[in-house]
Every structure is written in structure tokens, then in C-alpha cells.
Design an enzyme around this catalytic site. Structure first.
Site, short mmCIF file in Angstrom:
data_model
loop_
_atom_site.label_atom_id
_atom_site.label_comp_id
_atom_site.label_asym_id
_atom_site.label_seq_id
_atom_site.Cartn_x
_atom_site.Cartn_y
_atom_site.Cartn_z
N GLN A 1 41.31 40.28 38.33
CA GLN A 1 40.79 40.36 37.18
C GLN A 1 41.64 39.44 36.30
O GLN A 1 41.24 38.83 35.18
CB GLN A 1 41.02 41.89 36.40
CG GLN A 1 40.95 42.17 35.22
CD GLN A 1 40.75 43.56 34.74
OE1 GLN A 1 39.74 44.10 34.89
NE2 GLN A 1 41.80 43.91 34.08
N HIS B 1 49.91 51.98 32.13
CA HIS B 1 49.36 51.29 30.72
C HIS B 1 50.47 51.32 29.83
O HIS B 1 50.71 50.47 28.95
CB HIS B 1 48.21 52.22 30.27
CG HIS B 1 46.93 52.39 31.05
ND1 HIS B 1 46.68 53.56 31.73
CD2 HIS B 1 46.02 51.42 31.08
CE1 HIS B 1 45.55 53.35 32.34
NE2 HIS B 1 45.02 51.89 32.01
N VAL C 1 52.96 49.44 38.12
CA VAL C 1 53.84 50.98 38.08
C VAL C 1 53.54 51.55 39.26
O VAL C 1 52.46 51.81 39.47
CB VAL C 1 53.80 51.43 36.68
CG1 VAL C 1 54.95 52.75 36.80
CG2 VAL C 1 54.43 50.50 35.60
O1 PAF Z 1 41.38 46.80 33.52
C1 PAF Z 1 40.68 47.71 33.01
O2 PAF Z 1 40.76 48.80 32.88
C2 PAF Z 1 39.30 47.10 32.56
O3 PAF Z 1 38.81 46.27 33.24
C3 PAF Z 1 39.31 46.52 31.39
C4 PAF Z 1 40.30 45.07 31.09
C5 PAF Z 1 39.64 47.19 29.78
C6 PAF Z 1 38.03 45.86 30.91
O4 PAF Z 1 36.95 46.88 30.39
#
Ligand code: PAF
Length: 291
Positions: A164, A47, A187
Site C-alpha cells: 500500500q 495508529h 508496532v
Molecule cells: O490502511 C488502511 O487502513 C486503509 O487501506 C486506508 C489507507 C485508510 C484506506 O482506506
């Protein structure tokens, strides 16, 4: 070090974004760019790499933290998903995020689960979508809401969630969202395991076994010049040796369509693996060039 402004309702985050744009203009930044990093919290270095990239492409960085019930299936344990807001905000302060949007379920879904949903078409019901029915409908719906709420110029996602990413890019294209989708590389830990909030659920033995997912991708890359079937066989063989790993799927898709390729396919492809390791479901993927 001053931390990010944390807003938990929609008016507050919209006000905070407006103020941040105005502050940037006062500093002489004309047309300040805002980037959104959507997360479900339990933040890790993956993140933080998104936040770092967001800092490069925008003047104002917003991180959302929301464990979205809409994307969890009935059999999936929403309650067990780690919630670590305080330590997340501390990490985001160090990473230089400006704003955090951390709404409650009541703020995001005041009337219960939304009646209107965004569906992703055929790609949304295969691979992750086949194992987690309704998952991508939940993801696309919450991402659409977050984009409407924050109004960013750029939105950032990690490549680990390749399906996604594909579906969000398609939604943005199909529905003309005025936002650029930035994709950041996965990562990995030193042994190759892709960082994931779910890794913290792995016990010591499962953590060692989880290396097998990256091992399968490496086996696939080594076999890629022998074609699709040989690549799948090599990945599956490499996973056989690990009794704690229950394979869900290993697939090879055309990156342009996310459709599985057949043995005659040549060129770049995305290899994807999903498995349950000691009770925790993990995914990973990589690019190979099929010969
Ligand atoms: O990848 C994630 O953490 C989730 O799918 C997201 C994009 C924050 C949507 O809730």
C-alpha cells in the site's frame, strides 16, 4: 482534556482545516503544516504511533476514520469490519489529534461506487492485489479523495502495509499530489505480532498461532546471507509447524520496484508474508539484506 473536533461531511472538515490553519497563524505559526492519518478505525497503538509522528511533522493533525467499501472484495466481510468510533475518538483525544474526519458511505460515495478509479499498474495486481482483486484500486481511489478533501501537507502510513505504501508513493509521484508521504515503522506486541485491527478477530488459539508470521520473518532474516531461495525455504519451513496458519504467500521483492527478486539478487530486500490464521487474514513484512 478537550477532544478533537469531529466532522462527518466534506464542507465541515474543509472548514475545520481552514479554521485550524487560521488559529495556528493567530498563534504566530506562519504556514502551519497539516498532517493526515488515514485509517479505517478500530484504532490501536500502531495508529497512535502514526498520530504521534504526525504531531512531530505538523502543526495540525487530522485523522480520517472510514471503512472504505471500495477496497473490500466480494468474498470479504465488509459488514464484520470493527466499527468503534466512540472509543477511537477517545484514543485520539489522548493522542492529541486535532480533527477527525468520519464520513458515512453516503458522504464519500453519494452516487454509489465511483466510476473513475485510480489503478496502480502491475504492482497492484500482485501479492495482496492477486489475493484481493481490486483492493488497491479501492485504496488508491479513497486515499486520493481524502487528500483532495483534507488538503494536507503530509500523509502518514504504517510500514506493515508495505505494498500500500509503495503504491501510494507512486500515485503521489505520478499524479503530482502536493503532499509528503511519511512512513512509520510497524508496532508489534511483545511476542512480535504486528498490531492490526484484524487481530481482535483472533480467538485465543489463533492469537498464539499468529506469532508464526513474525517467526517466518525472523527465519528469513537468519537465512538471508545464503540468498533468495534459502531465505524463502527457511521462512516456509518455519510456517510448516503451525497447523492453524494457511500460508497465502511468502515473497521477497526489490524495495525500489516491488518486483520479486531472483536468486542472484544481493542487497536490501523486503520480505512479505500473508496467511490466514484461524479464518483471519494477516500480513507482515520486514527488510533483510540478501547476501
Ligand atoms: O490502511 C488502511 O487502513 C486503509 O487501506 C486506508 C489507507 C485508510 C484506506 O482506506
Amino acid at each position: 482534556m478537550t477532544g478533537p473536533v469531529v466532522a462527518s461531511d466534506i464542507d465541515a472538515i474543509r472548514d475545520a482545516v481552514r479554521t485550524a490553519r487560521a488559529d495556528a497563524a493567530a498563534r504566530g505559526v506562519a504556514d502551519a503544516r497539516v498532517a493526515l492519518v488515514p485509517t479505517m478505525g478500530a484504532l490501536h497503538a500502531g495508529h497512535l504511533a502514526l498520530v504521534q509522528r504526525a504531531r512531530e511533522v505538523a502543526d495540525v493533525v487530522v485523522v480520517s476514520i472510514f471503512v472504505n467499501p471500495l477496497q473490500f472484495g466480494q468474498a470479504e466481510d465488509l459488514a464484520a469490519y470493527p466499527r468503534t468510533l466512540e472509543s477511537d475518538v477517545a484514543l485520539l483525544a489522548e493522542a492529541g489529534a486535532d480533527l477527525v474526519f468520519a464520513p458515512t458511505e453516503q458522504v464519500m460515495y453519494p452516487n454509489g461506487p465511483t466510476v473513475v478509479r485510480i489503478t496502480g499498474g502491475p504492482v497492484a495486481s500482485q501479492l495482496e492485489g492477486a489475493s484481493r482483486r481490486g483492493h488497491f484500486e479501492g485504496v488508491l481511489t479513497v486515499v486520493a479523495k481524502l487528500l483532495h478533501i483534507v488538503g494536507p501537507d503530509a500523509v502518514l502510513f504504517g510500514r506493515k502495509d508495505a505494498q500500500q505504501v509503495f503504491l501510494v508513493q507512486q500515485m503521489v509521484r505520478d499524479l503530482d499530489f502536493p503532499v509528503t508521504v511519511e512512513v512509520v515503522d510497524t508496532v508489534r506486541d511483545t511476542d512480535g505480532l504486528a498490531l492490526s485491527s484484524r487481530n481482535r478477530r483472533l480467538g485465543p488459539e489463533a492469537r498464539i498461532a499468529a506469532r508464526a508470521l513474525h517467526g517466518a520473518l525472523e527465519a528469513a532474516a537468519s537465512a538471508a546471507d545464503r540468498g533468495v531461495d534459502a531465505t524463502i525455504a527457511a521462512a516456509q519451513a518455519s510456517l510448516m509447524g503451525e497447523p492453524l496458519v494457511a500460508l497465502d504467500y511468502f515473497a521477497i521483492v526489490d524495495p525500489g520496484t516491488f518486483q520479486p527478486v531472483d536468486d542472484g539478487y544481493r542487497g536490501p530486500a523486503r520480505v512479505l508474508v500473508a496467511a490466514t490464521v484461524g479464518g483471519t487474514r494477516l500480513i507482515d513484512n520486514d527488510t533483510v539484506v540478501l547476501g
